[in-house]
Design a protein around this motif. Structure first.
Motif, mmCIF file in Angstrom:
data_model
loop_
_atom_site.group_PDB
_atom_site.id
_atom_site.type_symbol
_atom_site.label_atom_id
_atom_site.label_comp_id
_atom_site.label_asym_id
_atom_site.label_seq_id
_atom_site.Cartn_x
_atom_site.Cartn_y
_atom_site.Cartn_z
ATOM 1 N N TYR A 49 3.008 5.777 -11.202
ATOM 2 C CA TYR A 49 2.667 4.385 -11.500
ATOM 3 C C TYR A 49 1.930 3.739 -10.334
ATOM 4 O O TYR A 49 0.891 3.084 -10.522
ATOM 5 N N PHE A 50 2.447 3.913 -9.121
ATOM 6 C CA PHE A 50 1.813 3.294 -7.952
ATOM 7 C C PHE A 50 0.394 3.842 -7.735
ATOM 8 O O PHE A 50 -0.510 3.102 -7.345
ATOM 9 N N THR A 51 0.195 5.133 -7.989
ATOM 10 C CA THR A 51 -1.152 5.700 -7.819
ATOM 11 C C THR A 51 -2.105 5.208 -8.911
ATOM 12 O O THR A 51 -3.309 5.067 -8.677
ATOM 13 N N LYS A 52 -1.582 4.955 -10.093
ATOM 14 C CA LYS A 52 -2.418 4.445 -11.177
ATOM 15 C C LYS A 52 -2.835 2.998 -10.920
ATOM 16 O O LYS A 52 -3.942 2.587 -11.276
ATOM 17 N N VAL A 53 -1.947 2.229 -10.300
ATOM 18 C CA VAL A 53 -2.216 0.806 -10.067
ATOM 19 C C VAL A 53 -2.934 0.557 -8.744
ATOM 20 O O VAL A 53 -3.778 -0.336 -8.642
ATOM 21 N N PHE A 54 -2.625 1.377 -7.718
ATOM 22 C CA PHE A 54 -3.183 1.144 -6.389
ATOM 23 C C PHE A 54 -4.110 2.262 -5.912
ATOM 24 O O PHE A 54 -4.567 2.237 -4.773
ATOM 25 N N GLY A 55 -4.381 3.251 -6.767
ATOM 26 C CA GLY A 55 -5.230 4.362 -6.354
ATOM 27 C C GLY A 55 -4.516 5.234 -5.324
ATOM 28 O O GLY A 55 -3.289 5.362 -5.338
ATOM 29 N N ARG A 56 -5.273 5.816 -4.416
ATOM 30 C CA ARG A 56 -4.672 6.685 -3.402
ATOM 31 C C ARG A 56 -3.714 5.938 -2.486
ATOM 32 O O ARG A 56 -2.804 6.539 -1.908
ATOM 33 N N GLY A 58 -1.462 4.229 -3.420
ATOM 34 C CA GLY A 58 -0.160 4.350 -4.065
ATOM 35 C C GLY A 58 0.732 5.384 -3.398
ATOM 36 O O GLY A 58 1.963 5.238 -3.376
ATOM 37 N N TYR A 59 0.103 6.426 -2.834
ATOM 38 C CA TYR A 59 0.905 7.433 -2.124
ATOM 39 C C TYR A 59 1.479 6.843 -0.835
ATOM 40 O O TYR A 59 2.624 7.135 -0.465
ATOM 41 N N LEU A 60 0.687 6.023 -0.160
ATOM 42 C CA LEU A 60 1.170 5.339 1.049
ATOM 43 C C LEU A 60 2.307 4.392 0.703
ATOM 44 O O LEU A 60 3.331 4.344 1.409
ATOM 45 N N ILE A 61 2.150 3.641 -0.387
ATOM 46 C CA ILE A 61 3.203 2.726 -0.834
ATOM 47 C C ILE A 61 4.479 3.499 -1.166
ATOM 48 O O ILE A 61 5.582 3.106 -0.755
ATOM 49 N N SER A 62 4.323 4.590 -1.896
ATOM 50 C CA SER A 62 5.480 5.399 -2.278
ATOM 51 C C SER A 62 6.188 5.974 -1.051
ATOM 52 O O SER A 62 7.424 5.969 -0.977
ATOM 53 N N HIS A 181 8.904 -5.305 -1.620
ATOM 54 C CA HIS A 181 7.949 -5.989 -2.495
ATOM 55 C C HIS A 181 6.900 -6.742 -1.680
ATOM 56 O O HIS A 181 5.735 -6.819 -2.085
ATOM 57 N N LEU A 182 7.293 -7.285 -0.538
ATOM 58 C CA LEU A 182 6.317 -7.919 0.348
ATOM 59 C C LEU A 182 5.315 -6.888 0.864
ATOM 60 O O LEU A 182 4.113 -7.163 0.981
ATOM 61 N N PHE A 183 5.824 -5.692 1.162
ATOM 62 C CA PHE A 183 4.966 -4.592 1.613
ATOM 63 C C PHE A 183 3.947 -4.228 0.534
ATOM 64 O O PHE A 183 2.747 -4.072 0.808
ATOM 65 N N ILE A 184 4.395 -4.131 -0.705
ATOM 66 C CA ILE A 184 3.495 -3.803 -1.815
ATOM 67 C C ILE A 184 2.440 -4.889 -1.989
ATOM 68 O O ILE A 184 1.281 -4.617 -2.344
ATOM 69 N N LEU A 185 2.841 -6.135 -1.716
ATOM 70 C CA LEU A 185 1.960 -7.278 -1.911
ATOM 71 C C LEU A 185 0.706 -7.228 -1.028
ATOM 72 O O LEU A 185 -0.289 -7.883 -1.313
ATOM 73 N N ILE A 186 0.760 -6.420 0.029
ATOM 74 C CA ILE A 186 -0.371 -6.310 0.957
ATOM 75 C C ILE A 186 -1.595 -5.704 0.268
ATOM 76 O O ILE A 186 -2.734 -6.055 0.572
ATOM 77 N N PHE A 187 -1.338 -4.829 -0.703
ATOM 78 C CA PHE A 187 -2.406 -4.033 -1.293
ATOM 79 C C PHE A 187 -2.871 -4.623 -2.629
ATOM 80 O O PHE A 187 -2.044 -4.989 -3.467
ATOM 81 N N PRO A 188 -4.182 -4.690 -2.845
ATOM 82 C CA PRO A 188 -4.710 -5.237 -4.105
ATOM 83 C C PRO A 188 -4.507 -4.260 -5.263
ATOM 84 O O PRO A 188 -4.889 -3.086 -5.161
ATOM 85 N N PRO A 189 -3.919 -4.720 -6.367
ATOM 86 C CA PRO A 189 -3.653 -3.825 -7.496
ATOM 87 C C PRO A 189 -4.779 -3.791 -8.511
ATOM 88 O O PRO A 189 -5.625 -4.678 -8.562
ATOM 89 N N ASN A 190 -4.791 -2.739 -9.310
ATOM 90 C CA ASN A 190 -5.635 -2.652 -10.491
ATOM 91 C C ASN A 190 -4.730 -2.786 -11.716
ATOM 92 O O ASN A 190 -3.508 -2.884 -11.585
ATOM 93 N N THR A 191 -5.315 -2.772 -12.873
ATOM 94 C CA THR A 191 -4.531 -2.863 -14.111
ATOM 95 C C THR A 191 -4.489 -1.515 -14.806
ATOM 96 O O THR A 191 -5.521 -0.870 -14.991
ATOM 97 N N ASN A 192 -3.288 -1.079 -15.153
ATOM 98 C CA ASN A 192 -3.130 0.130 -15.939
ATOM 99 C C ASN A 192 -2.021 -0.133 -16.960
ATOM 100 O O ASN A 192 -0.837 0.020 -16.667
#
Length: 243
Positions: A49-56, A58-62, A181-192
Motif C-alpha cells: 500500500y505504501f509503495t502504491k501511494v508513495f512510490g519508492r 513507500g519502502y523508506l516509510i515502511s 503518522h507525522l513521519f508519513i505526513l512528510i511525504f506527498p502521496p498519490n491516489t491509488n
C-alpha cells in the motif's frame, strides 16, 4: 498476475482458513505460528500500500515504521517505558532481542490501514495524525485483550481497568502511532483507490478476526466495543471518501 495481487489473494486464502479453524475450534496448539504469519502477511500488504501511494518512498516509510515501532516495543518491554510493565513470552516466536518479529509487521498493518482511513475521513493533513492515532488505539482495544488474556503472547506486570491492561499502554499506542503518522505526513502521496480500499478491507478483516477470537474466548465487552467503534470508522471513511 502481479506479485502484489498474488500476495493479496494469498492473504485472503490464509484468512479464510484461519476463520474456519477458529470458528470450529480446530486450531491445534502446534499451529499457533499461523497467527504470526497472518500478521506478517498483513504487514506486507501495508508495505505494498505504501509503495502504491508513495512510490519508492513507500519502502523508506515502511522501514521507518518497522524500525521505530520495533524499537518502541523493545524499550517498552525491557524498561517499562511508553506502554507499561510487560514482557513477551515465547508463544509468539520467533523473537529478536526479546520482541516477536511479527510485532513490527503488525505495526505496519496498523499504520497502513489507519493512514488510509484517516486520509479518507479528512483532507486536512494536520488532523490525519490525530485521527490515525485514534484508529490505532481502537485496533489495540481488541488486539491486547486477545493477545494477553487468551493467547498469553505477552504478560502485563501491572493492572488496569480494561482487562488488567494499564492505561499507559493505550496512551503509548497513541503517541507512537501519532509520531509515525507525522513521519508519513512528510511525504506527498498519490491516489491509488484499489489499495486504499484494500486497506479498508484489511482493517475490517483484522478487527473481525480478533473480535471472533474475543467472543469465542468470552471477552464479549471488548468484542462489542471494538466492533462498534470500527464500524463507525469504516462508515465515516466510506461516506466521506470521494467516488
Amino acid at each position: 498476475m502481479t506479485f502484489d495481487n498474488v500476495l493479496f489473494h494469498f492473504f485472503i486464502f490464509w484468512y479464510i482458513c484461519g476463520v474456519i479453524l477458529l470458528s470450529f475450534d480446530l486450531l491445534p496448539p502446534w499451529l499457533e505460528w499461523a497467527n504470526a504469519v497472518f500478521l506478517i502477511l498483513s504487514g506486507l500488504l501495508a508495505i505494498v500500500y505504501f509503495t502504491k501511494v508513495f512510490g519508492r518512498t513507500g519502502y523508506l516509510i515502511s522501514m521507518g515504521i518497522f524500525i521505530v515501532s520495533y524499537l518502541a516495543e523493545f524499550i517498552g518491554s525491557y524498561y517499562g517505558i511508553l506502554f507499561g510493565e510487560y514482557y513477551y513470552t515465547d508463544r509468539f516466536a520467533p523473537n529478536l532481542f526479546g520482541v516477536p518479529i511479527a510485532i513490527g509487521f503488525a505495526w505496519l498493518m496498523v499504520m497502513g490501514s489507519s493512514h488510509a482511513l484517516a486520509a479518507a475521513i479528512t483532507g486536512k493533513k494536520l488532523l490525519q495524525p490525530v485521527i490515525g492515532a485514534c484508529i490505532a488505539v481502537i485496533i489495540d482495544l481488541i488486539i491486547d485483550p486477545v493477545a494477553f488474556k487468551l493467547k498469553k503472547y505477552w504478560i502485563w506486570e501491572e493492572a488496569g481497568v480494561y482487562y488488567d491492561i494499564p492505561f499507559s499502554n493505550f496512551l503509548g499506542w497513541f503517541l507512537v502511532a501519532f509520531v509515525l503518522h507525522l513521519f508519513i505526513l512528510i511525504f506527498p502521496p498519490n491516489t491509488n483507490v484499489l489499495w486504499e480500499m484494500r486497506m479498508f478491507l484489511l482493517f475490517a478483516l483484522t478487527i473481525a478476526m480478533f473480535v471472533l477470537l474475543a467472543i469465542t474466548g468470552g471477552l464479549w465487552p471488548a468484542g462489542i466495543l471494538t466492533a462498534s467503534l470500527a464500524g463507525l470508522i469504516l462508515y465515516t471513511a466510506l461516506k466521506r471518501k470521494p467516488a
